[in-house]
Write an enzyme that holds these catalytic residues in place. Sequence first.
Site, PDB file in Angstrom:
ATOM      1  CB  ALA A  63      -1.180  -0.090   1.417  1.00  0.00           C
ATOM      2  N   GLY A 102      -0.109  -4.836   0.253  1.00  0.00           N
ATOM      3  CA  GLY A 102      -1.092  -5.076  -1.283  1.00  0.00           C
ATOM      4  C   GLY A 102       0.028  -5.954  -2.282  1.00  0.00           C
ATOM      5  CD  GLU A 105      -3.320  -7.737   1.378  1.00  0.00           C
ATOM      6  OE1 GLU A 105      -3.603  -6.846   1.560  1.00  0.00           O
ATOM      7  OE2 GLU A 105      -4.205  -8.261   2.983  1.00  0.00           O
ATOM      8  CD  GLU A 125       0.908  -5.489   5.119  1.00  0.00           C
ATOM      9  OE1 GLU A 125       1.790  -7.250   4.894  1.00  0.00           O
ATOM     10  OE2 GLU A 125       0.024  -5.773   3.738  1.00  0.00           O
TER      11      GLU A 125
HETATM   12  N1  COA Z   1       4.691   3.683   0.072  1.00  0.00           N
HETATM   13  C1  COA Z   1       5.085   4.867   0.080  1.00  0.00           C
HETATM   14  N2  COA Z   1       6.672   4.951  -0.269  1.00  0.00           N
HETATM   15  C2  COA Z   1       7.662   4.227   0.093  1.00  0.00           C
HETATM   16  C3  COA Z   1       7.181   3.019  -0.088  1.00  0.00           C
HETATM   17  C4  COA Z   1       5.791   1.860   0.726  1.00  0.00           C
HETATM   18  N3  COA Z   1       4.728   1.376   0.433  1.00  0.00           N
HETATM   19  N4  COA Z   1       7.887   1.471   0.241  1.00  0.00           N
HETATM   20  C5  COA Z   1       8.766   2.320  -0.136  1.00  0.00           C
HETATM   21  N5  COA Z   1       9.030   3.987  -0.373  1.00  0.00           N
HETATM   22  C6  COA Z   1       9.182   4.814  -0.588  1.00  0.00           C
HETATM   23  C7  COA Z   1      10.261   5.098   0.037  1.00  0.00           C
HETATM   24  O1  COA Z   1       9.905   6.689   0.707  1.00  0.00           O
HETATM   25  C8  COA Z   1      11.554   5.821  -0.817  1.00  0.00           C
HETATM   26  O2  COA Z   1      11.165   6.627  -0.794  1.00  0.00           O
HETATM   27  P1  COA Z   1      12.587   8.289  -1.060  1.00  0.00           P
HETATM   28  O3  COA Z   1      13.432   8.210  -2.124  1.00  0.00           O
HETATM   29  O4  COA Z   1      11.532   9.493  -1.301  1.00  0.00           O
HETATM   30  O5  COA Z   1      12.772   8.384   0.426  1.00  0.00           O
HETATM   31  C9  COA Z   1      11.516   5.272  -1.635  1.00  0.00           C
HETATM   32  O6  COA Z   1      10.316   4.298  -1.813  1.00  0.00           O
HETATM   33  C10 COA Z   1      12.616   3.634  -1.609  1.00  0.00           C
HETATM   34  O7  COA Z   1      12.799   3.114  -1.023  1.00  0.00           O
HETATM   35  P2  COA Z   1      14.055   2.982  -0.645  1.00  0.00           P
HETATM   36  O8  COA Z   1      13.437   1.585   1.753  1.00  0.00           O
HETATM   37  O9  COA Z   1      14.602   3.399   0.223  1.00  0.00           O
HETATM   38  O10 COA Z   1      14.408   1.590  -1.188  1.00  0.00           O
HETATM   39  P3  COA Z   1      14.224   0.085  -1.606  1.00  0.00           P
HETATM   40  O11 COA Z   1      14.802  -0.048  -2.599  1.00  0.00           O
HETATM   41  O12 COA Z   1      15.920   0.721  -0.018  1.00  0.00           O
HETATM   42  O13 COA Z   1      13.701  -0.661  -0.298  1.00  0.00           O
HETATM   43  C11 COA Z   1      11.101  -1.546  -0.561  1.00  0.00           C
HETATM   44  C12 COA Z   1      12.139  -1.064  -1.047  1.00  0.00           C
HETATM   45  C13 COA Z   1      10.167  -1.830  -1.352  1.00  0.00           C
HETATM   46  C14 COA Z   1      12.377  -3.139  -0.328  1.00  0.00           C
HETATM   47  C15 COA Z   1      11.192  -1.421   0.410  1.00  0.00           C
HETATM   48  O14 COA Z   1      11.136   0.415   0.421  1.00  0.00           O
HETATM   49  C16 COA Z   1      10.400  -1.098   1.898  1.00  0.00           C
HETATM   50  O15 COA Z   1      10.602  -2.053   2.692  1.00  0.00           O
HETATM   51  N6  COA Z   1       9.106  -0.610   1.527  1.00  0.00           N
HETATM   52  C17 COA Z   1       7.663  -1.128   2.268  1.00  0.00           C
HETATM   53  C18 COA Z   1       7.244  -2.304   2.357  1.00  0.00           C
HETATM   54  C19 COA Z   1       5.965  -2.456   3.186  1.00  0.00           C
HETATM   55  O16 COA Z   1       6.233  -2.936   4.404  1.00  0.00           O
HETATM   56  N7  COA Z   1       4.413  -2.829   2.723  1.00  0.00           N
HETATM   57  C20 COA Z   1       3.191  -2.873   2.582  1.00  0.00           C
HETATM   58  C21 COA Z   1       3.066  -2.088   3.218  1.00  0.00           C
HETATM   59  S1  COA Z   1       1.171  -2.036   4.315  1.00  0.00           S
END
Ligand code: COA
Length: 663
Positions: A63, A102, A105, A125
């Site tokens: 999400a 998401g 999902e 989550e």
């Molecule tokens: N929603 C909004 N923004 C998100 C996001 C999300 N679910 N996941 C990542 N971002 C943003 C980060 O804030 C970052 O933004 P910035 O460049 O402005 O700082 C950018 O995306 C890149 O994320 P980053 O974590 O720096 O990259 P990464 O390659 O190291 O890791 C992921 C990528 C996807 C593994 C990691 O971002 C992550 O674990 N995200 C959360 C996933 C999550 O918890 N999803 C469930 C949500 S309910």
Amino acid sequence: MASLVGCELRDGIAIVTIDAPPVNALGQSVRAELLAHIQEIEGRADIRAAVLRCAGRTFVAGADINELGKPPLSPVLPEVLEAIEAARIPWLAAIHGTALGGGLELALACTTRIADNKAKFGLPEVTLGMIPGAGGTVRLPRLIPMSEAVEIVTGGKPVTAPHALAIGLVDRLCETDLLSAAIAFATELAGELKPASLLDRPCRGAEEVDWQGKAVAIRAKARGAEAPMEALDALKENLELPAREALKKERQRFLRMAASEQAAALRYAFFSERNAGRSLTSIDSVPADLWRIGVVGGGTMGAGIATALLLSGSEVRLLERDTAAAEAATARVKDMLDASVARGAVSRDAAGNAIDRFFASPDEAELISCGLVIEAVFEDMDVKRGVFARLDAIMPKDAVLATNTSYLDVNVLAETTINPARVLGLHFFAPAHVMKLLEIVRGRDTGGRALSTGAALAKRLKKTSVVSGVCHGFIGNRIMAAYRRDCEFMLLAGALPAQIDAAMRDFGFAMGIFEVQDLSGLDIAWAQRKNTASARDASLPYSRIADMLCEGGRLGRKTNKGWYDYSSGKKTDDPEVTRIIEEERTSAGVTVHTFTDEQIMNRILGVMQREGQALLSEGIAESASDIDVVMLTGYGFPRHRGGPMYLASHSTDRAEGHQAARD
Ligand code: COA
């Protein structure tokens, strides 16, 4: 505005591509566009199957976290998933990168899943204080065994593609050209009968789960974080409710939790970590080459740093004083790599490859080709100054010189060099190849190249970096020294180590401050106190209790005695420590009183917050959120509470939150 979801048709197969950088999060616009495509495809009789994929670095990573905790915007994710699930044609998710939250999902609502063999899958989550809100706890245990679903949902850690294949989370893996493999798979599916949706299947192996045992283990590990237990309860709901009812309950639970204080604190922690060290990204200077890095000193810290560098792919040249010390350093690095393999953190192959890039010797000429040298010798200014003077003399002018120090003045060290602009501090946390935090210390004269090198190194090591100015202990150790001092004053005033430690654990720390000191050893802080004794303001109160323990040879676990006694093999309270404390109380002439756990925690937090404010006003820390990141990633502050500075700006919640944790 450019569209975020595209669709093209190839031989009756619709290829739907989400293209919403950076991580294809499912924000409202993505959901709306995706739903519109699903509806359009549904109305086209010439389309026989659909492939759902993403452009860019990853499949949907969840999400949009920015939308969480706010009123839901239509269409909500469950509506989109229902439309896919109810579709006339099969939908195939083609996954690369990370299918998280998401994103997973969404893939679960599809008929089948194909992935590239480096993909990862998870429901993180709980790490954001919530449970999955779009069927994760209902569809997943109908696809994979419930015991696996319990691990994925309550632990929040992603699983690898081979594991996902083994448990049935994906149907096929492919090595190259995911799209072609997906189209071929979708074409096969188009000719077959569409299987029943997951919601119409029973859970797999729910009776094999020891729900009671799991609850006990999860509660103990969560240390006050609510989400993991809620996630277990949501999964358990499947035992009593039909799938569609469980889905409704899951959604209610998700919405309630997304609006909780813990979820808000965890979202703050998520974004704070990503903002940390951001000031360095604007520095317009080319970092030093990091493919070969020098390390001076192969003790525990130097070997840990070398191990971290090796695991990031760099070649390491380690300098020791003689051949025997170089051999000992090599053995230490090998042990650390072996332990990483045993922990499952790296593969045996990766560890073997890493040690092939490690060279330890007493010959300083070996360092000359390194772009960066990290000094990690004994924490003593004279010893370190000697090393820096030598490095400055032998290293090419464009090499960057870093000191790994926890307390020492980087400016004084830099003075030993002709060009202090190439000197910076890198405060690693032990064990350096495990701990996430790196304090990048900006000296008075540290230049852009040295700083951009520090930032590039942190990125390469996948560490969370925070910039600190120069002061005694930088951000983290300065705050820790302040609250440790105050905890010792509380001992003088009537508390005991076990009570303070219990209050901290109750609050969510993994260990209390006295337990931490016993683990890391009391001697380093003792040496620091002795070094700075002459500068101490005699008008300020001083507790001698820790000095007395050290003078009595009680240096912590390594001597079997410290704040506690470990000689029986486990931690026990020691009457001798109580006697020393009482003696000090008498000689200090203090009036003793009792403390409640809440008073103890309020005092500790107050000290952290005051010291944090001082760090900000002195310009040592760049932001309050940086201070929180240091405390969360380096000092065991409970993540679901956001950090001391976060709590200071949410002070009414703090009292309530603390009460809730105690109830
Ligand atoms: N929603 C909004 N923004 C998100 C996001 C999300 N679910 N996941 C990542 N971002 C943003 C980060 O804030 C970052 O933004 P910035 O460049 O402005 O700082 C950018 O995306 C890149 O994320 P980053 O974590 O720096 O990259 P990464 O390659 O190291 O890791 C992921 C990528 C996807 C593994 C990691 O971002 C992550 O674990 N995200 C959360 C996933 C999550 O918890 N999803 C469930 C949500 S309910």
